[in-house]
Design a protein around this motif. Structure first.
Motif, PDB file in Angstrom:
ATOM      1  N   GLY A  17       0.817  -1.205   0.000  1.00  0.00           N
ATOM      2  CA  GLY A  17       0.000   0.000   0.000  1.00  0.00           C
ATOM      3  C   GLY A  17       0.846   1.247   0.000  1.00  0.00           C
ATOM      4  O   GLY A  17       2.040   1.210  -0.305  1.00  0.00           O
ATOM      5  N   SER A  18       0.246   2.377   0.325  1.00  0.00           N
ATOM      6  CA  SER A  18       0.954   3.647   0.445  1.00  0.00           C
ATOM      7  C   SER A  18       1.169   3.962   1.919  1.00  0.00           C
ATOM      8  O   SER A  18       0.255   3.794   2.734  1.00  0.00           O
ATOM      9  CB  SER A  18       0.155   4.774  -0.216  1.00  0.00           C
ATOM     10  OG  SER A  18       0.105   4.602  -1.614  1.00  0.00           O
ATOM     11  N   GLY A  19       2.376   4.397   2.245  1.00  0.00           N
ATOM     12  CA  GLY A  19       2.682   4.730   3.626  1.00  0.00           C
ATOM     13  C   GLY A  19       2.910   3.532   4.521  1.00  0.00           C
ATOM     14  O   GLY A  19       2.976   3.656   5.748  1.00  0.00           O
ATOM     15  N   THR A  20       3.081   2.365   3.932  1.00  0.00           N
ATOM     16  CA  THR A  20       3.187   1.134   4.718  1.00  0.00           C
ATOM     17  C   THR A  20       4.522   0.986   5.435  1.00  0.00           C
ATOM     18  O   THR A  20       4.636   0.168   6.348  1.00  0.00           O
ATOM     19  CB  THR A  20       2.963  -0.101   3.820  1.00  0.00           C
ATOM     20  OG1 THR A  20       3.768   0.036   2.642  1.00  0.00           O
ATOM     21  CG2 THR A  20       1.501  -0.220   3.413  1.00  0.00           C
ATOM     22  N   ASP A 153       5.828  -0.330  -0.164  1.00  0.00           N
ATOM     23  CA  ASP A 153       5.300   1.013   0.041  1.00  0.00           C
ATOM     24  C   ASP A 153       5.391   1.786  -1.274  1.00  0.00           C
ATOM     25  O   ASP A 153       6.484   2.136  -1.719  1.00  0.00           O
ATOM     26  CB  ASP A 153       6.088   1.735   1.143  1.00  0.00           C
ATOM     27  CG  ASP A 153       5.440   3.039   1.579  1.00  0.00           C
ATOM     28  OD1 ASP A 153       4.667   3.613   0.786  1.00  0.00           O
ATOM     29  OD2 ASP A 153       5.725   3.492   2.699  1.00  0.00           O
ATOM     30  N   VAL A 154       4.244   2.018  -1.889  1.00  0.00           N
ATOM     31  CA  VAL A 154       4.212   2.720  -3.176  1.00  0.00           C
ATOM     32  C   VAL A 154       4.904   4.082  -3.073  1.00  0.00           C
ATOM     33  O   VAL A 154       5.579   4.520  -4.010  1.00  0.00           O
ATOM     34  CB  VAL A 154       2.755   2.888  -3.648  1.00  0.00           C
ATOM     35  CG1 VAL A 154       2.688   3.743  -4.913  1.00  0.00           C
ATOM     36  CG2 VAL A 154       2.113   1.523  -3.888  1.00  0.00           C
ATOM     37  N   ASP A 155       4.781   4.744  -1.925  1.00  0.00           N
ATOM     38  CA  ASP A 155       5.366   6.077  -1.766  1.00  0.00           C
ATOM     39  C   ASP A 155       6.878   6.068  -1.957  1.00  0.00           C
ATOM     40  O   ASP A 155       7.458   7.054  -2.423  1.00  0.00           O
ATOM     41  CB  ASP A 155       5.042   6.642  -0.380  1.00  0.00           C
ATOM     42  CG  ASP A 155       3.552   6.874  -0.181  1.00  0.00           C
ATOM     43  OD1 ASP A 155       2.791   6.754  -1.172  1.00  0.00           O
ATOM     44  OD2 ASP A 155       3.145   7.156   0.954  1.00  0.00           O
ATOM     45  N   LEU A 158       8.057   6.664  -5.642  1.00  0.00           N
ATOM     46  CA  LEU A 158       7.716   7.896  -6.355  1.00  0.00           C
ATOM     47  C   LEU A 158       8.959   8.657  -6.813  1.00  0.00           C
ATOM     48  O   LEU A 158       8.920   9.359  -7.825  1.00  0.00           O
ATOM     49  CB  LEU A 158       6.850   8.798  -5.468  1.00  0.00           C
ATOM     50  CG  LEU A 158       5.438   8.284  -5.160  1.00  0.00           C
ATOM     51  CD1 LEU A 158       4.761   9.193  -4.150  1.00  0.00           C
ATOM     52  CD2 LEU A 158       4.608   8.186  -6.441  1.00  0.00           C
ATOM     53  N   GLN A 212       5.600  10.675 -11.120  1.00  0.00           N
ATOM     54  CA  GLN A 212       4.837  10.829  -9.885  1.00  0.00           C
ATOM     55  C   GLN A 212       3.429  10.241  -9.990  1.00  0.00           C
ATOM     56  O   GLN A 212       2.619  10.418  -9.069  1.00  0.00           O
ATOM     57  CB  GLN A 212       4.736  12.311  -9.525  1.00  0.00           C
ATOM     58  CG  GLN A 212       6.076  12.976  -9.250  1.00  0.00           C
ATOM     59  CD  GLN A 212       6.739  12.430  -7.999  1.00  0.00           C
ATOM     60  OE1 GLN A 212       6.141  12.404  -6.938  1.00  0.00           O
ATOM     61  NE2 GLN A 212       7.978  11.980  -8.131  1.00  0.00           N
ATOM     62  N   ARG A 214       0.911   8.106  -9.163  1.00  0.00           N
ATOM     63  CA  ARG A 214       0.818   7.154  -8.050  1.00  0.00           C
ATOM     64  C   ARG A 214       0.129   5.841  -8.460  1.00  0.00           C
ATOM     65  O   ARG A 214       0.516   4.755  -8.031  1.00  0.00           O
ATOM     66  CB  ARG A 214       0.077   7.799  -6.884  1.00  0.00           C
ATOM     67  CG  ARG A 214       0.171   7.019  -5.579  1.00  0.00           C
ATOM     68  CD  ARG A 214      -0.550   7.767  -4.474  1.00  0.00           C
ATOM     69  NE  ARG A 214       0.106   9.035  -4.181  1.00  0.00           N
ATOM     70  CZ  ARG A 214       1.082   9.165  -3.278  1.00  0.00           C
ATOM     71  NH1 ARG A 214       1.507   8.110  -2.615  1.00  0.00           N
ATOM     72  NH2 ARG A 214       1.619  10.354  -3.057  1.00  0.00           N
ATOM     73  N   ARG A 217       2.573   3.839 -10.395  1.00  0.00           N
ATOM     74  CA  ARG A 217       3.581   3.308  -9.472  1.00  0.00           C
ATOM     75  C   ARG A 217       3.039   2.076  -8.745  1.00  0.00           C
ATOM     76  O   ARG A 217       3.740   1.080  -8.564  1.00  0.00           O
ATOM     77  CB  ARG A 217       3.995   4.379  -8.463  1.00  0.00           C
ATOM     78  CG  ARG A 217       4.893   5.469  -9.017  1.00  0.00           C
ATOM     79  CD  ARG A 217       6.279   4.947  -9.343  1.00  0.00           C
ATOM     80  NE  ARG A 217       7.160   6.013  -9.843  1.00  0.00           N
ATOM     81  CZ  ARG A 217       8.352   5.781 -10.359  1.00  0.00           C
ATOM     82  NH1 ARG A 217       8.810   4.541 -10.481  1.00  0.00           N
ATOM     83  NH2 ARG A 217       9.102   6.780 -10.797  1.00  0.00           N
ATOM     84  N   ALA A 218       1.803   2.156  -8.313  1.00  0.00           N
ATOM     85  CA  ALA A 218       1.195   1.006  -7.637  1.00  0.00           C
ATOM     86  C   ALA A 218       1.083  -0.183  -8.584  1.00  0.00           C
ATOM     87  O   ALA A 218       1.331  -1.337  -8.201  1.00  0.00           O
ATOM     88  CB  ALA A 218      -0.182   1.389  -7.092  1.00  0.00           C
TER      89      ALA A 218
END
Length: 354
Positions: A17-20, A153-155, A158, A212, A214, A217-218
């Motif tokens: 996920g994002s922020g994981t 973590d997708v973030d 980036l 960027q 998102r 990226r995911a």
């Protein structure tokens, strides 16, 4: 009629996920550890320090000396630092170099691993460790090499540069390619590989236009997970052997080496098992699996020849000799003449099939 198969089941816990990355402390605790050493390359030291700080009382510090191709001398220093730190687990932040170091420490010490990938290259889901010593890279597989937890973590992707986005994606595609003809393939792995190819085909051009993006990226990170999983549950063959030859004996960059060799190793084995590699041709077009991958590589700006990474034509004979030194399973028989022809085409950057 479906062929018989064995599916061993997936054993690594995945957090996607994002922020994981913020869940690293939770995952270390879940594995029952009180101290974890954070690993990274020197380039990612600042990020590793931040991650270590986020672990709070669980942090046993940072070892930021991970190096490409996992040299044994670096591993020995890292294992010494691990033992001195009082840690019982490692948290590996980075690409294949850091993941490899974590595996090398784990197999020597029994440490559990939490891996946080920052590229798409995809060794985090595997039970494979490639180590370099005395100018050669040797690979081994063992259940205690496979990480216990992987945090995607997708973030973190980036900021991945476009060039590395492309080459690490091609590296991941190589895992899927070999899974299609592996003798221990199974329907679950084949489905994951097909899904991954389409995700990379659609996602990478979008990331070239907008790094960027998102959603793209995911999509790419999901594809990397699929490919890494495939590599972790089937046998490797010619492609990975040749990549290890160049990486271990000529110190070529890991992702770029895989990316360059991929169309040529695919075309080589396509002559023997075209029906098994047909899904690649279906996804990328080009009239053949090898040609389609070469066309995609050119379209996304991936390097196309061994010359681009510093290999001299005079090196090809030595590389051939190393590649055929030990017997290994491959769909098409391997002999010095055919391997030398493959490497010549890869050195020149010729499109497979004309």
């Amino acid at each position: 009629m479906m062929e018989s198969f064995i599916f061993p089941g997936l054993t690594t816990r995945v957090v996607f996920g994002s922020g994981t990355m913020a869940r690293a402390e939770e995952e270390v605790r879940r594995l029952g550890h009180g101290k974890a050493l954070v690993l990274s390359t020197p380039h990612q030291n600042a990020d590793a320090e931040k991650l270590a700080a986020s672990l709070g009382e669980l942090s046993a510090g940072v070892f930021a000396g991970a190096t490409m191709h996992t040299p044994v001398d670096v591993t020995e220093k890292a294992a010494e630092a691990f033992r001195a730190s009082g840690a019982t687990a490692v948290v590996s932040l980075g690409g294949g170099s850091t993941t490899g170091l974590g595996k090398a420490i784990a197999v020597r010490t029994g440490a559990d691993q939490v891996v946080i990938p920052t590229t798409y290259a995809g060794s985090e889901m595997t039970d494979i460790l490639g180590e370099t010593a005395d100018g050669e890279k040797k690979t081994r597989r063992s259940p205690d090499i496979r990480p216990e937890t992987v945090i995607y973590d997708v973030d973190l992707t980036l900021s991945l540069p476009v060039a590395l986005t492309v080459t690490s994606a091609m590296n991941a595609i190589a895992h899927a390619m070999e899974a299609f003809y592996a003798p221990d393939r199974n329907p679950v792995i084949v489905l994951m590989c097909k899904d991954a190819l389409a995700a990379f085909r659609d996602g990478i051009p979008r990331l070239i236009e907008d790094p960027q993006d998102r959603a793209a990226r995911a999509q790419a990170l999901y594809a990397a997970w699929c490919c890494s999983t495939a590599l972790g549950y089937v046998q490797m063959a010619l492609h990975h052997k040749l990549a290890h030859v160049f990486g271990g004996s000529f110190d070529t960059p890991h992702a770029e080496t895989h990316a360059i060799l991929l169309p040529y190793t695919t075309a080589f084995n396509e002559q023997a098992v075209p029906e098994l590699l047909a899904p690649i041709a279906e996804v990328f077009g080009g009239g053949s699996a090898g040609g389609g991958l070469w066309d995609f590589a050119r379209a996304v700006g991936s390097p196309l020849s061994l010359q681009a990474i510093g290999i001299q034509e005079a090196d090809l004979d030595r590389a051939t000799s190393i590649a055929v030194k030990n017997a290994y399973a491959n769909p098409r028989p391997i002999d010095p003449g055919s391997i030398r022809e493959l490497l010549q085409a890869a050195w020149e950057g010729r499109r497979p099939g004309g």
